[in-house]
Design an enzyme around this catalytic site. Structure first.
Site, PDB file in Angstrom:
ATOM      1  N   TRP A   1       0.863  -1.188   0.000  1.00  0.00           N
ATOM      2  CA  TRP A   1       0.000   0.000   0.000  1.00  0.00           C
ATOM      3  C   TRP A   1       0.898   1.236   0.000  1.00  0.00           C
ATOM      4  O   TRP A   1       1.832   1.323   0.812  1.00  0.00           O
ATOM      5  CB  TRP A   1      -0.909   0.050   1.231  1.00  0.00           C
ATOM      6  CG  TRP A   1      -1.619   1.378   1.305  1.00  0.00           C
ATOM      7  CD1 TRP A   1      -2.628   1.795   0.504  1.00  0.00           C
ATOM      8  CD2 TRP A   1      -1.306   2.477   2.179  1.00  0.00           C
ATOM      9  NE1 TRP A   1      -2.981   3.091   0.829  1.00  0.00           N
ATOM     10  CE2 TRP A   1      -2.180   3.531   1.851  1.00  0.00           C
ATOM     11  CE3 TRP A   1      -0.369   2.665   3.194  1.00  0.00           C
ATOM     12  CZ2 TRP A   1      -2.167   4.766   2.504  1.00  0.00           C
ATOM     13  CZ3 TRP A   1      -0.343   3.895   3.848  1.00  0.00           C
ATOM     14  CH2 TRP A   1      -1.239   4.927   3.508  1.00  0.00           C
TER      15      TRP A   1
ATOM     16  N   ASP B   1     -10.514   3.461  10.105  1.00  0.00           N
ATOM     17  CA  ASP B   1      -9.670   2.764  11.057  1.00  0.00           C
ATOM     18  C   ASP B   1     -10.269   2.532  12.438  1.00  0.00           C
ATOM     19  O   ASP B   1      -9.549   2.480  13.428  1.00  0.00           O
ATOM     20  CB  ASP B   1      -8.341   3.515  11.159  1.00  0.00           C
ATOM     21  CG  ASP B   1      -7.713   3.630   9.785  1.00  0.00           C
ATOM     22  OD1 ASP B   1      -7.768   2.633   9.057  1.00  0.00           O
ATOM     23  OD2 ASP B   1      -7.211   4.701   9.435  1.00  0.00           O
TER      24      ASP B   1
ATOM     25  N   GLU C   1      -3.094  -2.905  -2.443  1.00  0.00           N
ATOM     26  CA  GLU C   1      -4.237  -2.288  -1.743  1.00  0.00           C
ATOM     27  C   GLU C   1      -4.539  -0.884  -2.270  1.00  0.00           C
ATOM     28  O   GLU C   1      -3.675  -0.008  -2.278  1.00  0.00           O
ATOM     29  CB  GLU C   1      -3.927  -2.206  -0.239  1.00  0.00           C
ATOM     30  CG  GLU C   1      -5.051  -1.598   0.586  1.00  0.00           C
ATOM     31  CD  GLU C   1      -4.694  -1.488   2.080  1.00  0.00           C
ATOM     32  OE1 GLU C   1      -3.507  -1.684   2.421  1.00  0.00           O
ATOM     33  OE2 GLU C   1      -5.598  -1.193   2.871  1.00  0.00           O
TER      34      GLU C   1
ATOM     35  N   LYS D   1      -6.998   2.760  -2.399  1.00  0.00           N
ATOM     36  CA  LYS D   1      -7.638   3.661  -1.447  1.00  0.00           C
ATOM     37  C   LYS D   1      -8.328   4.781  -2.218  1.00  0.00           C
ATOM     38  O   LYS D   1      -7.870   5.173  -3.292  1.00  0.00           O
ATOM     39  CB  LYS D   1      -6.577   4.243  -0.507  1.00  0.00           C
ATOM     40  CG  LYS D   1      -7.157   4.914   0.715  1.00  0.00           C
ATOM     41  CD  LYS D   1      -6.100   5.175   1.769  1.00  0.00           C
ATOM     42  CE  LYS D   1      -6.717   5.810   2.986  1.00  0.00           C
ATOM     43  NZ  LYS D   1      -5.798   6.011   4.078  1.00  0.00           N
TER      44      LYS D   1
ATOM     45  N   ASP E   1      -9.738  -3.050   1.536  1.00  0.00           N
ATOM     46  CA  ASP E   1      -9.866  -2.517   2.892  1.00  0.00           C
ATOM     47  C   ASP E   1     -11.280  -1.962   3.014  1.00  0.00           C
ATOM     48  O   ASP E   1     -11.710  -1.117   2.204  1.00  0.00           O
ATOM     49  CB  ASP E   1      -8.808  -1.414   3.102  1.00  0.00           C
ATOM     50  CG  ASP E   1      -8.782  -0.883   4.527  1.00  0.00           C
ATOM     51  OD1 ASP E   1      -9.870  -0.575   5.050  1.00  0.00           O
ATOM     52  OD2 ASP E   1      -7.692  -0.751   5.096  1.00  0.00           O
TER      53      ASP E   1
ATOM     54  N   HIS F   1     -11.874   1.856   2.477  1.00  0.00           N
ATOM     55  CA  HIS F   1     -11.190   2.588   1.413  1.00  0.00           C
ATOM     56  C   HIS F   1     -12.075   2.920   0.232  1.00  0.00           C
ATOM     57  O   HIS F   1     -11.593   3.083  -0.891  1.00  0.00           O
ATOM     58  CB  HIS F   1      -9.971   1.793   0.943  1.00  0.00           C
ATOM     59  CG  HIS F   1      -8.817   1.893   1.901  1.00  0.00           C
ATOM     60  ND1 HIS F   1      -7.550   1.475   1.596  1.00  0.00           N
ATOM     61  CD2 HIS F   1      -8.751   2.406   3.143  1.00  0.00           C
ATOM     62  CE1 HIS F   1      -6.745   1.698   2.613  1.00  0.00           C
ATOM     63  NE2 HIS F   1      -7.454   2.256   3.577  1.00  0.00           N
TER      64      HIS F   1
ATOM     65  N   ASP G   1     -12.663   8.064   7.577  1.00  0.00           N
ATOM     66  CA  ASP G   1     -11.564   7.105   7.457  1.00  0.00           C
ATOM     67  C   ASP G   1     -11.997   5.729   7.911  1.00  0.00           C
ATOM     68  O   ASP G   1     -13.101   5.523   8.397  1.00  0.00           O
ATOM     69  CB  ASP G   1     -10.323   7.581   8.224  1.00  0.00           C
ATOM     70  CG  ASP G   1      -9.054   6.954   7.654  1.00  0.00           C
ATOM     71  OD1 ASP G   1      -9.155   6.214   6.661  1.00  0.00           O
ATOM     72  OD2 ASP G   1      -7.970   7.210   8.195  1.00  0.00           O
TER      73      ASP G   1
ATOM     74  N   HIS H   1      -8.706  -6.309   4.381  1.00  0.00           N
ATOM     75  CA  HIS H   1      -8.387  -5.531   5.570  1.00  0.00           C
ATOM     76  C   HIS H   1      -9.716  -5.230   6.230  1.00  0.00           C
ATOM     77  O   HIS H   1     -10.452  -4.346   5.787  1.00  0.00           O
ATOM     78  CB  HIS H   1      -7.643  -4.238   5.217  1.00  0.00           C
ATOM     79  CG  HIS H   1      -6.170  -4.430   5.152  1.00  0.00           C
ATOM     80  ND1 HIS H   1      -5.281  -3.403   4.986  1.00  0.00           N
ATOM     81  CD2 HIS H   1      -5.418  -5.562   5.276  1.00  0.00           C
ATOM     82  CE1 HIS H   1      -4.045  -3.896   4.995  1.00  0.00           C
ATOM     83  NE2 HIS H   1      -4.101  -5.197   5.155  1.00  0.00           N
TER      84      HIS H   1
ATOM     85  N   ASP I   1      -7.338  -4.241  10.063  1.00  0.00           N
ATOM     86  CA  ASP I   1      -6.618  -2.973   9.894  1.00  0.00           C
ATOM     87  C   ASP I   1      -7.406  -1.847  10.553  1.00  0.00           C
ATOM     88  O   ASP I   1      -8.299  -1.272   9.953  1.00  0.00           O
ATOM     89  CB  ASP I   1      -6.400  -2.679   8.401  1.00  0.00           C
ATOM     90  CG  ASP I   1      -5.493  -1.472   8.205  1.00  0.00           C
ATOM     91  OD1 ASP I   1      -4.855  -1.039   9.198  1.00  0.00           O
ATOM     92  OD2 ASP I   1      -5.405  -0.961   7.073  1.00  0.00           O
TER      93      ASP I   1
END
Ligand SMILES: C[C@H](O)[C@H](O)[C@@H](O)C(=O)CO
Ligand SMILES: [Mn+2]
Length: 418
Positions: free
Chosen positions: A185, A296, A226, A228, A259, A262, A294, A286, A326
Site C-alpha cells: 500500500w 480505522d 491495496e 484507497k 480494505d 477505502h 476514514d 483488511h 486494519d
C-alpha cells in the site's frame, strides 16, 4: 467446562439440526480459519526503526490511551495477551518499521536477519507472519509520493525497500511453513485536483513491475496490492485507486486487497468479493470499520461485517481469502481493541456458518423470496451466542465478556508500569 455452557450448546445444536446444520462440523471448520492481527494496533503505528518519526501517509491515530508498546518485546507480550483471549490459531501482520535491530538501517537495507526475533517468537507461539513494506513515515515520503514519485532516485529507494520486503516475507514463509502475505500500500496522491492523472499511475505501474520481477515461490510469499479512495492530504486523487489495482492485480496475478474503509461511504466491499474471486485466485481483506472520513475504527458486529462473512461462507470463498485486520484506535486499551475486533470477525464467520445456506439457495432459485426473507430474518435470533460460548470455552479462551477482566488485570500489572 461449565455445565450451563454445555446445556445451552446442546439445545442450540438441536435447533440448527432441524435445518441440516451440523454445529460440531461448523466449529471444526471455524477453527481452521486464521485471522492476521495487525501489529500496528499495539503501538499507534509508530514502529521501532525510526524512534522519533511522526506518522505520515494520510493516516492518523487519535487518542493517547496509556501503555502502548514501546519495544518489540513489549509488543510481543501484548500480542500474546490478546491472542490468549481469542479462540483459534492465528497470524501476526508486521510492517517493515517493526524490525527488531540495534543497527542503524534504512528501509531499503532491511534484511531477514532484522526480523529474526519475530521469526523465533512466531515459531514458539505457533503463529504465521504476514508483512508490509512501510511506504510512509519517512523523509523520502515527505511530499506524499513514493513508488510513483516524479524523482527517479526517490522511486528507486522505494523500489529497493519493496524488493527487500518480499525477501523478508519469503524468509518468513520458508521458516514458518506458512505462506506470508505481503501487502503493498502506498499513500501517493494529491490534495488538490491534478492536471496529469496518468503519469503517476504509469510510474506506479512501472515501479510495481520492477518490484515483482523476481519470482518468489507462492508457497512462501504471495503479494497483494491495496487501493484507497482518499487520505488526509490526498483528498482529490490517489494514484493507487481501486480501478488501478483491479487492473494491476488481475493482469499480474497479484491478490487484490480490499480494505473495508477505502471506498465511498455507501460502497461496501461485501458486494465485491464474489466478483473479484471470479477472476482472481486469491484475495486479501483488511477488515476495518469506516466512520465518515476514514477506515480505522475497531471492528464491531455491524451489518457489513456480517455481510462480508456471509459472502465468504455462502460462496465457499474462505480458502482463497486471507483475512487481516486494519484499524488503529489509540483512545482505548490497545489489547482490548485487538480482542474486540478479532473476536467479532471470528464471531461473524460463525454466524454466517450457522445459516442454512443450501436451503436458502434452493428457496431463492425457486423464486420464493418471501421464505428467503423470513428465514434470513429468523436466523438473526437463532442461538449463535450459545455456540460461540462453547467454542470459546473449548478453545480455552474466556467466555463472553470474561476476557475484559484479564485485560484490566494486565493493564494494572503491566501497562500501568511502563
Ligand atoms: C498501516 C497499514 O498499512 C495501512 O493501514 C494500510 O493498509 C491502509 O489501510 C492505509 O489506509
Ligand atoms: Mn488497509
Amino acid at each position: 467446562m461449565d455445565q450451563s455452557i454445555i446445556n445451552s450448546y446442546n439445545e442450540a445444536q438441536k435447533l440448527y439440526a432441524v435445518h441440516g446444520i451440523n454445529v460440531d462440523e461448523v466449529l471444526e471448520r471455524l477453527a481452521q480459519i486464521k485471522i492476521s492481527l495487525h501489529c500496528w494496533q499495539g503501538d499507534d503505528v509508530k514502529g521501532f526503526l525510526f524512534k522519533d518519526k511522526e506518522l505520515s501517509g494520510g493516516i492518523a491515530v487519535t487518542g493517547s490511551y496509556p501503555g502502548r508498546a514501546g519495544t518489540p518485546d513489549e509488543l510481543r507480550k501484548d500480542l500474546e495477551q490478546a491472542l490468549a483471549l481469542i479462540p483459534g490459531k492465528h497470524k501476526v501482520n508486521l510492517h517493515a518499521i517493526y524490525a527488531d535491530t540495534d543497527e542503524a538501517v534504512d528501509l531499503d537495507e532491511l534484511q531477514p536477519r532484522h526480523f529474526e526475533s519475530w521469526v523465533n517468537w512466531a515459531k514458539e507461539q505457533g503463529l504465521g507472519l504476514d508483512f508490509n513494506p512501510t511506504c510512509f513515515s519517512h523523509p523520502k515520503a515527505a511530499d506524499g509520493f513514493t513508488l510513483s514519485h516524479a524523482d527517479a532516485d526517490i522511486r528507486k529507494f522505494w523500489i529497493r525497500h519493496c524488493k527487500a520486503s518480499r525477501k523478508i516475507a519469503e524468509h518468513f514463509g520458508r521458516e514458518l511453513g506458512q505462506t506470508c502475505v505481503t501487502n503493498f500500500w502506498v499513500p501517493d496522491g494529491y490534495k488538490d485536483t491534478p492536471v496529469d492523472r496518468l503519469a503517476p499511475r504509469t510510474r506506479l505501474k512501472e515501479s510495481l513491475d520492477e518490484i515483482f520481477e523476481e519470482e518468489i515461490d507462492p508457497q512462501y510469499n504471495i503479494d497483494a496490492v491495496e487501493s484507497k479512495l482518499f487520505g488526509i492530504g490526498s483528498e482529490s486523487y490517489v494514484v493507487g485507486s481501486h480501478e488501478f489495482y483491479m487492473g494491476y492485480g488481475l493482469t499480474r496475478g497479484k491478490a487484490i486487497c480490499l480494505d473495508a474503509g477505502h471506498f465511498h461511504p455507501t460502497e461496501v466491499i461485501s458486494n465485491k468479493l464474489s466478483s473479484i474471486l471470479m477472476f482472481s485466485e486469491q484475495l486479501l481483506l483488511h477488515v476495518s470499520r469506516p466512520v465518515r472520513w476514514d477506515s480505522d475504527h475497531v471492528v464491531t458486529m455491524d451489518d457489513e461485517l456480517l455481510e462480508i462473512a456471509r459472502e465468504l461462507v455462502r460462496g465457499d470463498l474462505l480458502s482463497r481469502t486471507n483475512i487481516g485486520l486494519d484499524f488503529f484506535d489509540g483512545s482505548i486499551n490497545h489489547i482490548a481493541a485487538w480482542v474486540i475486533g478479532t473476536r467479532n470477525t471470528i464471531k461473524a464467520l460463525l454466524r454466517a456458518m450457522l445459516e442454512p445456506v443450501e436451503e436458502l439457495k434452493r428457496i431463492e432459485l425457486a423464486g420464493d423470496y418471501t421464505s428467503r426473507l423470513a428465514l434470513v430474518e429468523e436466523f438473526k435470533s437463532y442461538p449463535f451466542g450459545a455456540v460461540w460460548d462453547y467454542y470459546c470455552a473449548s478453545q480455552n479462551t474466556p467466555v463472553r465478556e470474561q476476557w475484559l477482566a484479564d485485560v484490566k488485570r494486565y493493564e494494572q500489572e503491566v501497562l500501568a508500569v511502563r
